[in-house]
Design a protein around this motif. Structure first.
Motif, PDB file in Angstrom:
ATOM      1  N   LYS A   1       4.905   5.580  11.120  1.00  0.00           N
ATOM      2  CA  LYS A   1       3.796   4.676  10.817  1.00  0.00           C
ATOM      3  C   LYS A   1       3.308   4.879   9.382  1.00  0.00           C
ATOM      4  O   LYS A   1       3.027   3.895   8.671  1.00  0.00           O
ATOM      5  CB  LYS A   1       2.642   4.906  11.796  1.00  0.00           C
ATOM      6  N   HIS A   2       3.233   6.113   8.946  1.00  0.00           N
ATOM      7  CA  HIS A   2       2.789   6.391   7.579  1.00  0.00           C
ATOM      8  C   HIS A   2       3.739   5.753   6.564  1.00  0.00           C
ATOM      9  O   HIS A   2       3.301   5.137   5.588  1.00  0.00           O
ATOM     10  CB  HIS A   2       2.720   7.910   7.355  1.00  0.00           C
ATOM     11  N   SER A   3       5.045   5.891   6.795  1.00  0.00           N
ATOM     12  CA  SER A   3       6.028   5.312   5.874  1.00  0.00           C
ATOM     13  C   SER A   3       5.885   3.802   5.812  1.00  0.00           C
ATOM     14  O   SER A   3       5.981   3.194   4.736  1.00  0.00           O
ATOM     15  CB  SER A   3       7.451   5.683   6.315  1.00  0.00           C
ATOM     16  N   HIS A   4       5.654   3.177   6.966  1.00  0.00           N
ATOM     17  CA  HIS A   4       5.503   1.723   7.006  1.00  0.00           C
ATOM     18  C   HIS A   4       4.253   1.280   6.239  1.00  0.00           C
ATOM     19  O   HIS A   4       4.294   0.308   5.479  1.00  0.00           O
ATOM     20  CB  HIS A   4       5.420   1.256   8.457  1.00  0.00           C
ATOM     21  N   GLU A   5       3.157   2.001   6.418  1.00  0.00           N
ATOM     22  CA  GLU A   5       1.916   1.632   5.750  1.00  0.00           C
ATOM     23  C   GLU A   5       1.997   1.801   4.235  1.00  0.00           C
ATOM     24  O   GLU A   5       1.381   1.037   3.491  1.00  0.00           O
ATOM     25  CB  GLU A   5       0.753   2.470   6.294  1.00  0.00           C
TER      26      GLU A   5
END
Length: 358
Positions: free
Chosen positions: A27-31
């Motif tokens: 999720k962090h990478s996507h954000e």
């Protein structure tokens, strides 16, 4: 080489955090990915190690040109990425990063171990790096500050309270009595073997890594209600979907036509020569011209000594340097080796190699 041991305490326990850290990373990478920058997942598949057993291997490209400081942006190509390779044998993981598209002498190595304690095991990595001095840093996810641009109240452990676990709203001193509690130990080694810049770059990278890790651990806890009931199959499916969506956000911006790529190449060559090169002797110009006209050539690194003093030219004319890039015989997608000669001391010239690809 500079090494630090970061200890992050979390109000969680190691078994469920195996799912939590996978969820957080995806999720962090996507954000953090948008407009051609962020994390592209190249490979993600099971891996078996004879010593550590079954695990997961992941290879990523992290595009981050706009996030670099101005002194670094001045010398890197417009399309620039860091290669990250990780082996996850939870509760032990290994992550290696290298600037493959620009600086072969730069690397980041991170080893992680998760334990059910309050960060009391300072010798946890003694077997892995027993001969190196290191600084030990205790990081409080609730009280230590993060860069203001990354702050979100919903991800602040002082304000967040989990509905599913009842944990949260952590106050100063929370780690003394909180249960459950676990520690994420991160042994971070940064190496940048370039004389004159080594200490500055290594200190800067450690600061960036510390901030990223602190933000990630805060998010892992703040998102606990999203992943707490997941199974391993659930989180792997979530991970797969996030990787696909993130790759779309990042990779579409890098599908440039040849003309655009050649434009990037011209800009990069000009930036390299303007920033890194001292005044050039005419024999130096001839050497680099020959290298540029033969893409893919790999001259060896060597030191040339002139027996007689040589006169340096006051300024380098860049027109000859970039003209070969506009030839249709030049493949901009291949690795181009450009050797830059800089003055070390009178009568001594050092040949240094800059590597990048577009």
């Amino acid at each position: 080489l500079m090494q630090k041991l970061f200890s992050f305490l979390l109000p969680l326990s190691p078994p469920p955090y195996k799912i939590g850290q996978l969820y957080m990373i995806s999720k962090h990478s996507h954000e953090q990915s948008d407009r051609g920058e962020g994390v592209e997942v190249v490979q993600n598949e099971p891996f078996e190690d004879p010593h550590h057993g079954n695990g997961q291997f992941t290879e990523k490209r992290v595009y981050l040109n706009s996030k670099l400081p101005s002194w670094a942006r001045a010398v890197v190509p417009k399309i620039f990425y860091v290669t990250e390779k990780a082996w996850n044998y939870y509760p032990y993981t290994i992550t290696g990063k290298s600037l493959c598209s620009f600086l072969p002498k730069f690397s980041i190595h991170i080893e992680t171990k998760y334990e059910d304690n309050k960060g009391s095991n300072d010798s946890i990595f003694d077997n892995e790096a027993k001969d190196l001095e290191r600084e030990v840093c205790f990081i409080d996810i609730a009280c230590d500050e993060i860069p203001e641009r990354y702050y979100k109240e919903s991800e602040d452990p002082k304000h967040f309270k989990s509905e599913k676990t009842g944990r949260g709203q952590l106050r100063e001193g929370w780690r003394e009595n909180h249960q459950p509690i676990m520690c994420s130990y991160k042994l971070v080694t940064v190496k940048f073997e370039v004389w004159g810049l080594q200490t500055r770059v290594e200190q800067f990278v450690h600061k960036v890594v510390r901030d990223i890790l602190l933000i990630g651990h805060r998010q892992a806890f703040a998102w606990v209600d999203e992943w707490y009931d997941m199974t391993m199959d659930d989180v792997r499916e979530y991970e797969k979907n996030m990787h696909e969506q993130t790759n779309i956000k990042v990779c579409n911006q890098h599908s440039s036509p040849v003309d655009d790529i050649e434009s990037h190449a011209q800009t990069s060559v000009r930036r390299i020569f303007k920033t890194c090169c001292p005044p050039f002797h005419k024999c130096t110009r001839k050497l680099i011209l020959e290298i540029l006209q033969v893409p893919g050539s790999q001259p060896s690194i060597e030191t040339c000594r002139h027996l007689e003093p040589v006169a340096a030219e006051p300024e380098l004319d860049l027109n000859w340097a970039v003209s070969p890039l506009f030839s249709r015989h030049f493949d901009p997608l291949k690795l181009l080796d450009v050797e830059v000669i800089s003055v070390i001391k009178p009568r001594t010239w050092r040949v240094e190699t800059f590597l990048w690809d577009w």
